[in-house]
Design an enzyme around this catalytic site. Sequence first.
Site, PDB file in Angstrom:
ATOM      1  CD  GLU A 129      -9.260  -2.266  -1.869  1.00  0.00           C
ATOM      2  OE1 GLU A 129     -10.015  -2.485  -0.904  1.00  0.00           O
ATOM      3  OE2 GLU A 129      -8.433  -3.088  -2.293  1.00  0.00           O
ATOM      4  CG  ASP A 161      -1.785  -1.246   1.328  1.00  0.00           C
ATOM      5  OD1 ASP A 161      -2.219  -1.747   0.286  1.00  0.00           O
ATOM      6  OD2 ASP A 161      -2.023  -1.715   2.453  1.00  0.00           O
TER       7      ASP A 161
HETATM    8  C1  6LW Z   1      -5.820  -2.002   2.047  1.00  0.00           C
HETATM    9  C2  6LW Z   1      -6.847  -2.117   1.014  1.00  0.00           C
HETATM   10  C3  6LW Z   1      -6.781  -3.545   0.704  1.00  0.00           C
HETATM   11  O1  6LW Z   1      -6.087  -1.008   2.971  1.00  0.00           O
HETATM   12  O2  6LW Z   1      -6.025  -4.213   1.571  1.00  0.00           O
HETATM   13  O3  6LW Z   1      -7.549  -5.376  -0.433  1.00  0.00           O
HETATM   14  C4  6LW Z   1      -5.897  -3.364   2.637  1.00  0.00           C
HETATM   15  N1  6LW Z   1      -7.433  -4.091  -0.197  1.00  0.00           N
HETATM   16  O4  6LW Z   1      -6.602  -1.305  -0.073  1.00  0.00           O
HETATM   17  C5  6LW Z   1      -4.705  -3.729   3.406  1.00  0.00           C
HETATM   18  O5  6LW Z   1      -3.539  -3.617   2.615  1.00  0.00           O
END
Ligand code: 6LW
Length: 503
Positions: free
Chosen positions: A174, A14
């Site tokens: 996201e 991330d």
């Molecule tokens: C992160 C999100 C994700 O915050 O995993 O699957 C989480 N998506 O973007 C943890 O890395």
Amino acid sequence: MQYTNPVIPGFHPDPSICRAGDDYYLVTSTFEYYPGVPVFHSKDLVHWRQIGHCLTTAGQLPLENSWSSGGIFAPTIRYHNGWFYMVTTNVSGMGNFFVKTQNPEGPWSQPYPVVQDGIDPSLLFDDDGRVYFQSAREGDQGNGIYQCEIDIETGDMLTGSRLIWTGTGGAHPEAPHIYRINGWYYLMIAEGGTEYGHMETIARSSQPYGPYEACPHNPILSNRSMKSSIHATGHADLIEAQDGSWWAVCLGIRPVSYPMGHHLGRETFLAPVTWTSEGWPVIGNGGHVEPVMDSPELPEVRWPEKPVRDNFDEPRLGPDWTFLRNPLEGSWSLQERQGVLVLHGHQATLNETAAPAFVGRRLSHFTARIAAELDYEPQHEGEEAGLTVYKNEKHHYDLAIGLKAGRRIVIFRRTVGSLRVEHVEECPAGPLELRIHAYPGKIVASVQTGESGVIEMGWGETHHLSTEITGGFTGVFIAMYATSETGQSAPAMFQWFDYEPLE
Ligand code: 6LW
């Protein structure tokens, strides 16, 4: 010139990046590990060194309720008017919050909570002084990216939350970031989930709340369905270099073996960004990130190689060293004995979501030699200390010294879900060198006794520690640890610790 991906190997997912003049700063997520959110610095986007952490106190980072892969989810770092801001979510604590500083080495401020929930928060400092806060949530207006305006002095919401984009139809829209470029608001997000279907998509609008028009060639980044050593690319952040070139950092994985498994965690990759004549970005080579790519044309600045051995001579632990959740006071010390890391085992074990005495660092290379000298005379059955190759409480390989029927023993124990296998050998007196040799597909354990004797303890597959088996969002750590069923334990004295990459 060319560079090699990943630019930050090992569990560093991330990534988010900002630039202050000619200096780049990057942060990554840390889940149940403490301190939280490492800060990396680079002058050329390729060579990074860690300069500290954003979250260094239990007040900033309470983790006592954190399940494995709970705690700190994706962060965003931004630089504005001399201040650095890092915004993230503690999913098992305070929810969304930001911290700020004028010195990215730290310390960072107390947390400023933001009431808008969801994950993967980001900030846009608009040209008119307004500050917009985005997060990914399943809200009453639908599942996608929500935005509100906040007071950056307090974190207070100045408006309600509005759904601004749902993405292009992939699962889990996201990781939003909004950029102001040439008068447009570009909203870039991740979709498809953080596994093999991961991708990055983008949309733009003339207004911060939209309507957002999707890029005609989405996804602008994905390694899905590719024959490549790199998979799951996504969760990207864009940066314009001081020379006007554009770059993206993103996460990716490097699976080994068949069936595919990645045990080093999600890592940080760098890719060039080009723009089409219609003003849409393309990340990497036609949307793909490759192991070797052409370097930025920035003056190269390399950092000194990390020493292989830590003799524990400094009064503080270096930034590589990490605890599992908030360490119990008194469970570790550099002060008790000069030049020794002392662990005091207590009742928390590696087999539960707790905070055992644990000081570790990421396994960041497929092939590496790890060793530690341990001086430890257990007094009771049920206490032990040693090294663990740790993914989570259900998946770890431990090489430890313990006591059985009054005799000191060495144990190599592999815990894989509900399966547990132990290999035990009698152990000669005196300090021992515990050795772990990591290969792409296996972890080999041995013990060096005195000058010449080596006891081979066995090996385990890296696959059983891979995220494909364990689930979760983290990568493998190698840690010194101590535990005690009774709570009583002799001091485990680690004289030194070696980590030598062999690739
Ligand atoms: C992160 C999100 C994700 O915050 O995993 O699957 C989480 N998506 O973007 C943890 O890395």
